[in-house]
Design an enzyme around this catalytic site. Structure first.
Site: not given
Ligand code: SAH
Ligand code: SF4
Length: 352
Positions: A96, A109, A116, A120, A123, A167, A343
């Site tokens: 996506e 984006c 990934c 986390c 996410c 990712g 994002c």
């Molecule tokens: N992996 C990288 C980039 C992709 S995630 C990272 O973690 O930075 C992009 C952003 O979206 C990150 O700041 C992540 O923590 C945030 N994010 C992930 N899930 C989310 C959610 N459910 N609501 C709001 N932000 C979220």
């Molecule tokens: Fe964590 Fe970013 Fe991977 Fe989501 S995309 S699991 S926020 S590292």
């Protein structure tokens, strides 16, 4: 990416790579330049469509390279104009890509991996383990495909790139860096480095590496909590690179680049959103206040996970505390919430 036929995806090559290949193939720099311009200015998708290349060069290009296959499967548009594109790649994986509208332009984006592995626990992208890294060419193809769609439908240009799709970009470091080089090249797409942002969950050694790259893209850190206890509850990466190590890398990054750093902070109800946490965040950022920009992001609830979004009052109190203490901070507007297109909200929910 090498096809069964032995051909190479042309979008994996930077301008320097094209020049190097041309040299080894006995093609002059004059024509090497034309190859590059055809790809990224004329946006050809078929070598035989070039008008200014000699026939023997076209033939050699056709024998050596191919254009990525990326099929647009579906486009969704949210009430705020955010658009989400679902693509199918050559191996039938689905990814996506999101396009957001701002006053200052359009930002795309980009997704860097299928799934990934950072995992986390708030996410949607991390719910599935990584299937594979994306090639540079597959990141380039996302931009070209969205651009083509825009051209056919409304004609406005993409002005900003954020590497914040599915990712962890620093877990696919070399491919991401080459991608940045290609989109930044001033004879190609020419997206200025100040218009490019890479977001990381905090792979400290990669942050150090990134500070030394030629490309001066913006860095965003997904911080989300001001102490190790809370952060480790959200992000298991914090056990590998705890805050001390992460911030040592950030200090070095600032020392080397003299650039600002953005801190993403998702606001989760009664978890990380109290004034007490704001106070801890202030202490954490104190040494780099001049360089730090905090983005407060209302958490987008993910059905399977169970965290809730903070109330507007709690977000406002947190924000005001930081502002009063002279931390640069914005409450970020959400994008595309009604189509799961914020994002970090992305998920390969279609297949895979
Ligand atoms: N992996 C990288 C980039 C992709 S995630 C990272 O973690 O930075 C992009 C952003 O979206 C990150 O700041 C992540 O923590 C945030 N994010 C992930 N899930 C989310 C959610 N459910 N609501 C709001 N932000 C979220
Ligand atoms: Fe964590 Fe970013 Fe991977 Fe989501 S995309 S699991 S926020 S590292």
């Amino acid at each position: 990416m090498i096809e069964k036929s032995g051909k190479i995806s042309i979008y994996n090559l930077s301008r320097e790579d094209i020049f190097e290949w041309s040299k080894s193939a006995g093609i002059s720099t004059f024509y090497a330049e034309k190859i590059w311009l055809n790809l990224y200015r004329n946006k050809i998708t078929d070598f035989s469509k070039t008008l200014d290349l000699r026939e023997d060069i076209v033939e050699l290009l056709e024998q050596t390279f191919y254009f990525n296959k990326i099929d647009l499967i579906e486009v969704q548009k949210a009430s705020d104009e955010t658009m989400k594109f679902l693509f199918q790649l050559a191996d039938h994986s689905h990814i996506e890509t999101v396009l957001m509208e701002h006053k200052f332009g359009k930002s795309i984006c980009v997704t860097t991996q299928i799934g990934c592995n950072i995992g986390c626990n708030f996410c949607a992208s991390g719910l599935k383990p990584k299937k594979r890294d994306l090639e540079t060419s597959e990141m380039i193809a996302q931009i070209l495909a969205v651009e083509k769609y825009l051209k056919e439908n409304e004609g406005e240009k993409i002005t900003h790139v954020v590497v914040m799709g599915i990712g962890e970009p620093f877990d696919n470091y070399d491919n991401v860096i080459k991608f940045l080089e290609i989109i930044n090249d001033d004879k190609g797409m020419a997206i200025g480095s100040r218009h490019i942002t890479v977001s990381t969950s905090g792979l400290a050694p990669r942050i150090l590496g990134f500070s030394k790259e030629n490309i001066r893209a913006n860095l965003a850190i997904s911080l989300h909590a001001p102490n190790d206890l809370l952060r480790s509850k959200l992000m298991k990466i914090n056990k590998t690179y705890p805050l001390k190590q992460l911030f040592d890398a950030i200090y070095k990054y600032i020392e080397v680049t003299n650039k600002r750093v953005s801190f993403e902070y998702i606001m989760i109800n009664n978890f990380n959103d109290g004034v007490e946490e704001a106070r801890e965040l202030l202490a954490l950022l104190e040494p780099i206040k001049k360089y730090a920009y905090v983005n407060l992001i209302p958490y987008n609830p993910v059905l399977e996970i169970g965290f809730e979004r903070s109330s507007d009052e709690r977000i406002k109190a947190f924000f005001e505390f930081l502002i009063q203490h002279k931390v640069r901070c914005v409450m970020r507007r959400e994008h595309g919430t009604d189509i799961d297109a914020a994002c970090g909200q992305l998920r390969s929910k279609y297949l895979n």
